[in-house]
Write a protein that holds these residues in place. Structure first.
Motif, PDB file in Angstrom:
ATOM      1  N   GLY A 147      50.670  27.345  57.695  1.00 47.33           N
ATOM      2  CA  GLY A 147      52.118  27.486  57.592  1.00 47.33           C
ATOM      3  C   GLY A 147      52.738  28.420  58.604  1.00 47.33           C
ATOM      4  N   ILE A 148      51.920  29.112  59.397  1.00 44.54           N
ATOM      5  CA  ILE A 148      52.433  30.023  60.412  1.00 44.54           C
ATOM      6  C   ILE A 148      52.487  29.271  61.734  1.00 44.54           C
ATOM      7  CG2 ILE A 148      52.035  32.210  61.621  1.00 44.54           C
ATOM      8  CD1 ILE A 148      50.376  33.047  59.120  1.00 44.54           C
ATOM      9  N   PRO A 149      53.670  29.177  62.353  1.00 42.49           N
ATOM     10  CA  PRO A 149      53.788  28.404  63.604  1.00 42.49           C
ATOM     11  C   PRO A 149      52.872  28.953  64.697  1.00 42.49           C
ATOM     12  CG  PRO A 149      55.955  28.957  62.714  1.00 42.49           C
ATOM     13  CD  PRO A 149      54.956  29.742  61.929  1.00 42.49           C
ATOM     14  N   TYR A 182      50.053  44.213  69.446  1.00 40.76           N
ATOM     15  CA  TYR A 182      49.563  42.969  70.050  1.00 40.76           C
ATOM     16  C   TYR A 182      50.463  41.784  69.706  1.00 40.76           C
ATOM     17  CZ  TYR A 182      46.425  38.985  70.874  1.00 40.76           C
ATOM     18  OH  TYR A 182      45.885  37.793  71.282  1.00 40.76           O
ATOM     19  N   ASP A 183      50.874  41.691  68.410  1.00 39.86           N
ATOM     20  CA  ASP A 183      51.720  40.578  67.986  1.00 39.86           C
ATOM     21  C   ASP A 183      52.607  41.012  66.828  1.00 39.86           C
ATOM     22  OD1 ASP A 183      52.357  37.594  68.053  1.00 39.86           O
ATOM     23  OD2 ASP A 183      51.823  37.909  65.948  1.00 39.86           O
ATOM     24  N   ARG A 184      53.880  40.650  66.902  1.00 43.37           N
ATOM     25  CA  ARG A 184      54.856  41.061  65.900  1.00 43.37           C
ATOM     26  C   ARG A 184      55.129  40.000  64.835  1.00 43.37           C
ATOM     27  NH1 ARG A 184      60.388  41.725  69.076  1.00 43.37           N
ATOM     28  NH2 ARG A 184      59.088  42.042  70.911  1.00 43.37           N
ATOM     29  N   THR A 185      54.697  38.751  65.084  1.00 36.51           N
ATOM     30  CA  THR A 185      55.132  37.629  64.256  1.00 36.51           C
ATOM     31  C   THR A 185      54.114  37.181  63.219  1.00 36.51           C
ATOM     32  OG1 THR A 185      56.373  36.835  66.174  1.00 36.51           O
ATOM     33  CG2 THR A 185      56.097  35.298  64.346  1.00 36.51           C
ATOM     34  N   TYR A 186      52.845  37.150  63.574  1.00 43.03           N
ATOM     35  CA  TYR A 186      51.838  36.509  62.735  1.00 43.03           C
ATOM     36  C   TYR A 186      51.803  37.055  61.305  1.00 43.03           C
ATOM     37  CZ  TYR A 186      47.379  35.103  60.814  1.00 43.03           C
ATOM     38  OH  TYR A 186      46.413  34.605  59.987  1.00 43.03           O
ATOM     39  N   LEU A 187      51.854  38.358  61.153  1.00 45.63           N
ATOM     40  CA  LEU A 187      51.712  38.952  59.820  1.00 45.63           C
ATOM     41  C   LEU A 187      52.940  38.731  58.939  1.00 45.63           C
ATOM     42  CD1 LEU A 187      50.058  42.353  60.800  1.00 45.63           C
ATOM     43  CD2 LEU A 187      48.934  40.350  59.809  1.00 45.63           C
ATOM     44  N   GLY A 188      54.107  38.582  59.547  1.00 43.43           N
ATOM     45  CA  GLY A 188      55.320  38.395  58.764  1.00 43.43           C
ATOM     46  C   GLY A 188      55.707  39.619  57.953  1.00 43.43           C
ATOM     47  N   VAL A 189      55.385  40.818  58.437  1.00 40.22           N
ATOM     48  CA  VAL A 189      55.634  42.036  57.658  1.00 40.22           C
ATOM     49  C   VAL A 189      56.896  42.769  58.096  1.00 40.22           C
ATOM     50  CG1 VAL A 189      53.200  42.369  57.105  1.00 40.22           C
ATOM     51  CG2 VAL A 189      54.135  43.389  59.192  1.00 40.22           C
ATOM     52  N   LEU A 190      57.553  42.326  59.171  1.00 37.34           N
ATOM     53  CA  LEU A 190      58.764  42.993  59.659  1.00 37.34           C
ATOM     54  C   LEU A 190      60.005  42.244  59.183  1.00 37.34           C
ATOM     55  CD1 LEU A 190      57.620  43.698  63.334  1.00 37.34           C
ATOM     56  CD2 LEU A 190      57.783  45.362  61.475  1.00 37.34           C
ATOM     57  N   LEU A 198      59.255  47.665  58.104  1.00 37.48           N
ATOM     58  CA  LEU A 198      58.178  47.004  57.374  1.00 37.48           C
ATOM     59  C   LEU A 198      58.653  46.684  55.956  1.00 37.48           C
ATOM     60  CD1 LEU A 198      55.246  49.229  58.644  1.00 37.48           C
ATOM     61  CD2 LEU A 198      55.468  46.767  59.031  1.00 37.48           C
ATOM     62  N   GLY A 199      58.291  45.509  55.468  1.00 33.20           N
ATOM     63  CA  GLY A 199      58.785  45.024  54.180  1.00 33.20           C
ATOM     64  C   GLY A 199      58.006  45.517  52.984  1.00 33.20           C
ATOM     65  N   PHE A 200      57.947  46.830  52.784  1.00 33.50           N
ATOM     66  CA  PHE A 200      57.248  47.380  51.616  1.00 33.50           C
ATOM     67  C   PHE A 200      58.082  47.182  50.361  1.00 33.50           C
ATOM     68  CE2 PHE A 200      54.973  49.758  54.896  1.00 33.50           C
ATOM     69  CZ  PHE A 200      53.672  49.690  54.422  1.00 33.50           C
ATOM     70  N   ARG A 201      57.396  46.940  49.238  1.00 37.30           N
ATOM     71  CA  ARG A 201      58.038  46.826  47.931  1.00 37.30           C
ATOM     72  C   ARG A 201      57.151  47.481  46.876  1.00 37.30           C
ATOM     73  NH1 ARG A 201      59.260  41.769  50.271  1.00 37.30           N
ATOM     74  NH2 ARG A 201      61.510  41.296  50.259  1.00 37.30           N
ATOM     75  N   SER A 202      57.763  47.867  45.760  1.00 31.39           N
ATOM     76  CA  SER A 202      56.965  48.316  44.618  1.00 31.39           C
ATOM     77  C   SER A 202      56.193  47.114  44.085  1.00 31.39           C
ATOM     78  CB  SER A 202      57.872  48.878  43.522  1.00 31.39           C
ATOM     79  OG  SER A 202      58.659  47.833  42.951  1.00 31.39           O
ATOM     80  N   PHE A 203      55.195  47.368  43.244  1.00 30.68           N
ATOM     81  CA  PHE A 203      54.384  46.261  42.733  1.00 30.68           C
ATOM     82  C   PHE A 203      55.254  45.260  41.975  1.00 30.68           C
ATOM     83  CE2 PHE A 203      51.498  43.870  40.169  1.00 30.68           C
ATOM     84  CZ  PHE A 203      50.336  43.782  40.925  1.00 30.68           C
ATOM     85  N   CYS A 229      53.605  48.271  48.231  1.00 28.30           N
ATOM     86  CA  CYS A 229      52.757  47.145  48.636  1.00 28.30           C
ATOM     87  C   CYS A 229      53.385  46.413  49.820  1.00 28.30           C
ATOM     88  CB  CYS A 229      52.580  46.164  47.473  1.00 28.30           C
ATOM     89  SG  CYS A 229      52.026  46.944  45.922  1.00 28.30           S
ATOM     90  N   LEU A 230      52.539  45.970  50.738  1.00 28.68           N
ATOM     91  CA  LEU A 230      52.981  45.204  51.901  1.00 28.68           C
ATOM     92  C   LEU A 230      52.254  43.868  51.877  1.00 28.68           C
ATOM     93  CD1 LEU A 230      54.675  45.283  54.560  1.00 28.68           C
ATOM     94  CD2 LEU A 230      52.572  46.034  55.715  1.00 28.68           C
ATOM     95  N   VAL A 231      52.980  42.778  51.600  1.00 24.77           N
ATOM     96  CA  VAL A 231      52.370  41.456  51.475  1.00 24.77           C
ATOM     97  C   VAL A 231      51.905  40.961  52.840  1.00 24.77           C
ATOM     98  CG1 VAL A 231      52.776  39.039  50.853  1.00 24.77           C
ATOM     99  CG2 VAL A 231      53.690  40.872  49.423  1.00 24.77           C
ATOM    100  N   LEU A 232      50.698  40.391  52.864  1.00 24.26           N
ATOM    101  CA  LEU A 232      50.075  39.851  54.075  1.00 24.26           C
ATOM    102  C   LEU A 232      49.951  38.333  53.937  1.00 24.26           C
ATOM    103  CD1 LEU A 232      47.251  42.548  54.291  1.00 24.26           C
ATOM    104  CD2 LEU A 232      49.386  42.515  55.606  1.00 24.26           C
ATOM    105  N   PRO A 233      49.636  37.612  55.022  1.00 28.20           N
ATOM    106  CA  PRO A 233      49.451  36.153  54.894  1.00 28.20           C
ATOM    107  C   PRO A 233      48.543  35.806  53.725  1.00 28.20           C
ATOM    108  CG  PRO A 233      49.426  36.757  57.189  1.00 28.20           C
ATOM    109  CD  PRO A 233      49.515  38.050  56.421  1.00 28.20           C
ATOM    110  N   HIS A 234      48.932  34.776  52.959  1.00 24.16           N
ATOM    111  CA  HIS A 234      48.367  34.581  51.626  1.00 24.16           C
ATOM    112  C   HIS A 234      48.134  33.119  51.296  1.00 24.16           C
ATOM    113  CE1 HIS A 234      52.519  33.547  51.065  1.00 24.16           C
ATOM    114  NE2 HIS A 234      52.886  34.758  51.389  1.00 24.16           N
TER     115      HIS A 234
END
Length: 358
Positions: A147-149, A182-190, A198-203, A229-234
C-alpha cells in the motif's frame, strides 16, 4: 432302494447347505475401505519451547519489499551487501551522535547477563540501519510495497530533522533519526504541519485513530503502556508502534504489536526501531509469532526492554490466553491481577469481559 435313499439324502443336504459366494462376489459386497487422510505437516516453529502467544504474525510492510522496478547496471563502486547479517562485533555503548545530542543513559533495568567478550553481539542502532540503507540502495534505492507507493528515497532536510524530538523532549532514537534523514515518506510518521511533526499519540488515541472509537474500551492497554506511541507500517488487524517509555543503552525504544483480531492482545515484538526496520532485510526476527524475537539473537535485548517497559511481559491480553511473562504463569497472574483486578485476571474471564463489552 438304498441307492435312491442315499441320492435323495445327498440332494436334500445340498439344498440345506447354502453355496459359498465366489471370491469375486464377496469382494464386491465388502464395502471399500476408506482411504486414510494424509496427516497434515506440522508447521515449523521458530521456538519449539514457546507455547504462547497464539496469535500468528502477519507480514509487515517492511523495506524488504522495496525493489527497483527496472534493473540498474552495476558499477565498480557499488558495495556488496550480504542479504543476511548474523553478527557484528561492537562495543555495547550509546552511539556518539546520541551522546553529542545530550542523551543521558538511564539506569539499567534488571536483564539477562551480558554476553562475554568472546561472544559477538547482534548489531544495533545506527550501524544496523546503515546496513538496511545499503541493502536498499544496492537493490535500486526504491521503497514501497503493502500500500505504500514506490518512490526513490528522499530524506528530511537536516535543519528540519534537528527540530524533531520525542514528546518527552528527548532526542529521537539514533535509528529513527538516521532513516528519516534517508527517506521521509516510507514510514508515514510525519504530519502535514510546516515544519512537520512526528505523529505521536497516547495509546487510547492511537486505538481510536487506527481502529475507530468503538475499539478503545476493548483494546485499552493504556494502564500497562501509559507512554506515547508512534504507529509504523502495519497490517490489517494489527498495528506496530514504537513506544516512548524508557530507552535502552543504545537510546532505542521498543516496538510493540497490537492485534485486535478476536481478543485484543499486545506483544513486545522488537527491542528497537532499528531491529524492526532490519527484519526481513538484513536479518530475520519474526518468523511465525509476534514474540519470536525473545528466542533469537536479540533475546537479551528483548528481555531488557520487557523489564524496562512492559513489566516483564512478553505478551498481554485481557483473557490471559495469550498472556506470557518472563517469570512464568504465576508472575503473569499476579501482574494481571494488579492491572485488571482479581475478578478479571483469570483465563476464564475473557469471555465474560467480551459479553460485557458487547
Amino acid at each position: 432302494m438304498a441307492k435312491a435313499k442315499a441320492k435323495a439324502k445327498a440332494k436334500a443336504k445340498a439344498k440345506a447347505t447354502p453355496k459359498k459366494p465366489a471370491a469375486k462376489q464377496a469382494a464386491a459386497k465388502k464395502p471399500a475401505a476408506k482411504a486414510k487422510p494424509k496427516a497434515k505437516a506440522a508447521p515449523k516453529k521458530a521456538a519449539p519451547k514457546k507455547t504462547a502467544p497464539k496469535k500468528a504474525a502477519p507480514k509487515k510492510a517492511a523495506p524488504r519489499t522495496r525493489r527497483a522496478q527496472v534493473e540498474t547496471p552495476e558499477t565498480p563502486d557499488t558495495p556488496t551487501v550480504e542479504p543476511i547479517v548474523e553478527y557484528v562485533e561492537h562495543t555495547p555503548a550509546p552511539p556518539a551522535d546520541v551522546v553529542d545530542a545530550g542523551w543521558d543513559a538511564p539506569a539499567r533495568a534488571p536483564a539477562a547477563a551480558a554476553p562475554t567478550e568472546s561472544a559477538p553481539l547482534a548489531p544495533r542502532g545506527r550501524g544496523l540501519v546503515e546496513q538496511v540503507i545499503a541493502a536498499i540502495d544496492q537493490n535500486g534505492g526504491t521503497l514501497g510495497g503493502c500500500g505504500i507507493p514506490d518512490h526513490a528515497a528522499d530524506g528530511v532536510p537536516a535543519d528540519v530533522l534537528e527540530q524533531l524530538s520525542l514528546p518527552n523532549g528527548r532526542p529521537l532514537p539514533p535509528s529513527l533519526a538516521r532513516f528519516l534523514a534517508y527517506d521521509r515518506t516510507y514510514l508515514g510518521v510525519l504530519d502535514d504541519h510546516d515544519p512537520p511533526r512526528l505523529g505521536f499519540r497516547s495509546f487510547r488515541d492511537m486505538v481510536a485513530h487506527e481502529f475507530g472509537p468503538e475499539a478503545v474500551e476493548a483494546a485499552d492497554f493504556s494502564a500497562i503502556l501509559p507512554g506515547d506511541c508512534l504507529v509504523l507500517p502495519h497490517g490489517s488487524d494489527s498495528r506496530r508502534f514504537m513506544y516512548v517509555g524508557e530507552p535502552d543503552e543504545y537510546g532505542e525504544y521498543p516496538v510493540f504489536v497490537l492485534d485486535v483480531d478476536d481478543l485484543p492482545c499486545v506483544s513486545l515484538a522488537y527491542p528497537g526501531f532499528d531491529v524492526y526496520l532490519a527484519d526481513g532485510v538484513v536479518t530475520h526476527v519474526m518468523n511465525g509469532t509476534y514474540t519470536d524475537g525473545f528466542d533469537g539473537v536479540y533475546g537479551p535485548a528483548m528481555i531488557d526492554q520487557s523489564r524496562r517497559n512492559f513489566h516483564g511481559f512478553k505478551s498481554f491480553d485481557f483473557g490471559a490466553g495469550d498472556t506470557e511473562h518472563l517469570d512464568g504463569p504465576d508472575a503473569a497472574q499476579r501482574m494481571l491481577a494488579q492491572f485488571l483486578g482479581p475478578a478479571q485476571s483469570g483465563a476464564d474471564d475473557g469471555e465474560s469481559r467480551n459479553e460485557m463489552e458487547s
